[in-house]
Design an enzyme around this catalytic site. Structure first.
Site, PDB file in Angstrom:
ATOM      1  N   GLU A 158       6.709 -11.912   0.763  1.00 21.94           N
ATOM      2  CA  GLU A 158       7.570 -11.186  -0.174  1.00 21.94           C
ATOM      3  C   GLU A 158       8.748 -10.610   0.603  1.00 21.94           C
ATOM      4  O   GLU A 158       8.647  -9.574   1.256  1.00 21.94           O
ATOM      5  CB  GLU A 158       6.813 -10.052  -0.872  1.00 21.94           C
ATOM      6  CG  GLU A 158       7.673  -9.362  -1.934  1.00 21.94           C
ATOM      7  CD  GLU A 158       7.380  -7.875  -2.101  1.00 21.94           C
ATOM      8  OE1 GLU A 158       7.852  -7.310  -3.096  1.00 21.94           O
ATOM      9  OE2 GLU A 158       6.717  -7.281  -1.233  1.00 21.94           O
ATOM     10  N   ASP A 208       6.652  -6.629 -10.862  1.00 24.55           N
ATOM     11  CA  ASP A 208       7.601  -5.660 -10.302  1.00 24.55           C
ATOM     12  C   ASP A 208       8.897  -5.544 -11.101  1.00 24.55           C
ATOM     13  O   ASP A 208       9.749  -4.717 -10.763  1.00 24.55           O
ATOM     14  CB  ASP A 208       7.973  -6.064  -8.867  1.00 24.55           C
ATOM     15  CG  ASP A 208       6.887  -5.732  -7.871  1.00 24.55           C
ATOM     16  OD1 ASP A 208       6.148  -4.757  -8.091  1.00 24.55           O
ATOM     17  OD2 ASP A 208       6.764  -6.448  -6.862  1.00 24.55           O
ATOM     18  N   ASP A 268       2.550  -9.045   0.839  1.00 28.02           N
ATOM     19  CA  ASP A 268       3.377  -7.973   0.296  1.00 28.02           C
ATOM     20  C   ASP A 268       4.180  -7.288   1.402  1.00 28.02           C
ATOM     21  O   ASP A 268       3.709  -7.131   2.532  1.00 28.02           O
ATOM     22  CB  ASP A 268       2.454  -6.961  -0.402  1.00 28.02           C
ATOM     23  CG  ASP A 268       3.207  -5.963  -1.244  1.00 28.02           C
ATOM     24  OD1 ASP A 268       3.889  -6.389  -2.188  1.00 28.02           O
ATOM     25  OD2 ASP A 268       3.109  -4.750  -0.967  1.00 28.02           O
TER      26      ASP A 268
END
Length: 581
Positions: A357, A424, A328
């Site tokens: 990410e 998300d 992340d």
């Protein structure tokens, strides 16, 4: 020719080793400005009569975007080293392009004029795990997939699906729920499971880690997680975990110690603290993810922090045999940490998949020393703008996708993580304004594109939802409320990806036509002697298309045999032809 548009560099996505003996070389020119390009190349030590010995190979246009054409050639240098330049011609001019600039004739008195690929060192070749190329991922937000063990429900757990998802409510999703429904993934054809964070945290999303070495008790214990991993492996499914090494949670014990002891805390250098005392409101005086006070940024340059997090990476691979890490906010962590992270986890399991990410140009992370791939949001955004939102026409979409394919080397593209939505983002059916025909076009394009595709849980049965938390609804398990026709459609595409080499990741991708008037696209996937032709009508009217079919072909979705001629497509219709040679 417009010289300012001509570009090459002997590294990254313009010149790279595809494998231990093969070089891929690309050149950029102004769109429609150059008619022919030849690669001028030779071994730097091959000289006769005082002249550098060269030969030429034709380059082909591998794609175009709004401004540029991209030329490509594959070459196997006999001695794994190469000096090279380019011969460009159009109807009025010929140029020789080298590292030293432009010439009218090949300079042969010195190899220093030419671009240099010094040597294909095996250790420098980009290697991603081979299994990823054939993987179809399924992303699960564990709190919302299935409640299999009510005895570990967190306090205040609501009955399954009884309320809309909120930032702070719980429905009791857990590992046992995933195990109980593994048959759903197997039937769909899933071969990779991506779980958002499972580590101990306060929130329902778990991106605010309290303990990286412990599983959140609402999901189960370590024995149950081992059982989940083994169940997946027994069914041919890899498992990838999500980790947040950019920041911890507010209740991370080391941060709590800083809040309690301030400048006297032994952990004060674990974070980026600007001053003492620590202030959380109205604006934190320490670095965080965004400005979220509950997510203090970790100092990954600190040796203690680094070793703690590297052991986290090793531990879950070593003890639980996981197959991948999704990282992340990866772009906000220093490159050196990621280099060491790669070495650490791959020392335990060499074919573990490392996915970052990053939402933008990621070439600095994709040179073989850090990540295997990133989440391919440029692909996502282009596909959604064209198919779902009608924000761009066919030509613009083709330009976007060509740009995506030329941003990275081919061996990176083959393992890029291609998603359409996630925890998300709004769900794709919602983005498509509940138009299932548009959603089918998206799935057809995603599952036939280069890379490794991911399906967000529930999309395959027609779930909807807006921006988070709306996209995090409880999975629908009532068959009467599932869209089984959509499920079977996605299942069919996954099956084709796994059984038709040209449909899947072995097929090279090429746009054949992008028509703005009718808003249709045609592209071809080719593997060895097999070609598949995809014709897609992204409009609400019926159209007729002259497809480039020169002999009988078979529609692999319907089994219908098709002769050369005009093809009729219903609104948002599509055909996939196997070309018979």
């Amino acid at each position: 020719m417009l010289k300012e548009a001509i570009y090459h560099r002997p590294k990254n996505n313009y010149a790279y080793a595809y494998d231990e003996e093969t070089l891929h070389i690309r050149l950029r020119t102004k769109k429609n400005d150059v008619e022919h390009v030849n690669l001028i190349c030779g071994d730097p030590y091959d000289w006769k009569n005082g002249q550098f010995q060269t030969h030429q190979l034709p380059m082909l246009i591998s794609g175009s975007d709004e401004l540029f054409d991209y030329w490509f050639v594959e070459i196997k240098p006999p001695y794994r080293r190469l000096r090279y330049g380019f011969e460009l011609t159009n109807d009025s001019e010929k140029l020789i392009y080298t590292e030293k600039g432009f010439y009218t004739e090949k300079p042969l008195d010195d190899t220093a004029y030419y671009f240099c690929f010094p040597f294909i060192n095996e250790i420098d070749v980009f290697h991603a795990p081979k299994w990823v190329k054939d993987t179809v991922w399924y992303q699960i937000f564990p709190e919302r997939f299935a409640n299999g063990d009510k005895s570990i429900n967190p306090p205040g757990t609501l009955p399954w699906g009884s309320a809309e998802p909120e930032y702070n409510n719980f429905f009791g999703g857990d590992f046992q729920g995933i195990i109980d429904h593994i048959d759903h993934l197997v039937e769909l054809g899933i071969t990779g499971l991506y779980l958002t964070p499972i580590f101990k945290a306060k929130s329902n999303h778990k991106y605010d880690t309290i303990d990286y070495m412990e599983i959140d008790p609402q999901f189960g214990d370590k024995d149950t997680f081992k059982h989940l991993v083994q169940t997946c492996h027994n069914n041919g499914i890899k498992v990838m975990l999500d980790a947040v090494f950019n920041h911890s949670g507010y209740y991370f014990p080391q941060f709590q110690d800083v809040l309690e002891n301030g400048e006297n805390s032994i952990y004060k250098n674990w974070f980026h603290l600007r001053e003492f005392p620590i202030i959380t409101e109205p604006m934190p005086n320490y670095d965080t993810f965004a400005f979220v006070k509950d997510m203090p940024k970790l100092n990954t340059e600190n040796p203690e922090v680094k070793e703690y997090l590297l052991e986290v990476g090793r531990y879950w691979v070593r003890e639980f045999n996981i197959d991948g890490w999704r990282l992340d906010v990866a772009n906000e962590v220093d490159h050196q940490f990621w280099r060491e992270f790669r070495q650490a986890v791959k020392s335990i399991k060499p074919d573990v998949y490392i996915l970052g990410e990053i939402w933008h140009d990621s070439m600095p992370w994709l040179q073989g020393d850090q990540f295997d791939a990133v989440m391919n949001y440029p692909f996502t955004n282009g596909a959604l703008q064209y198919f779902a939102k009608d924000a761009v026409k066919a030509t613009h979409f083709a330009n976007i996708i060509s740009g995506v394919l030329h941003s990275y080397p081919n061996n990176v593209n083959e393992v890029q993580f291609n998603l359409l939505d996630s925890h998300d983002t709004p769900r794709i059916l919602t983005i498509c304004d509940n138009n299932k025909d548009k959603m089918k076009l998206l799935y057809l394009f995603q599952l036939s594109f280069t890379g490794t595709p991911c399906i967000y849980y529930g999309d395959e049965v027609g779930m909807t939802g807006g921006q988070d938390p709306g996209c995090r609804r409880c999975m629908i398990w009532d068959k009467d409320k599932q869209d089984l026709e959509l499920f079977n459609f996605v299942k069919k595409l996954i099956s084709l990806r796994q059984t038709e080499p040209a449909f899947g990741n072995q097929g090279s991708f090429q746009f054949i036509e992008a028509n703005d008037e009718s808003n249709h696209i045609i592209y071809k996937k080719t593997f060895e002697n097999e070609s598949l032709l995809f014709v897609m009508n992204n409009s609400n009217t019926n159209i007729e298309v002259k497809a480039p079919i020169t002999s009988d072909a078979i529609d692999i979705l319907s089994g219908e045999q098709v002769k050369p001629g005009t093809i009729r497509l219903d609104s948002y219709g599509f055909k996939v032809f196997k070309l018979i040679r």
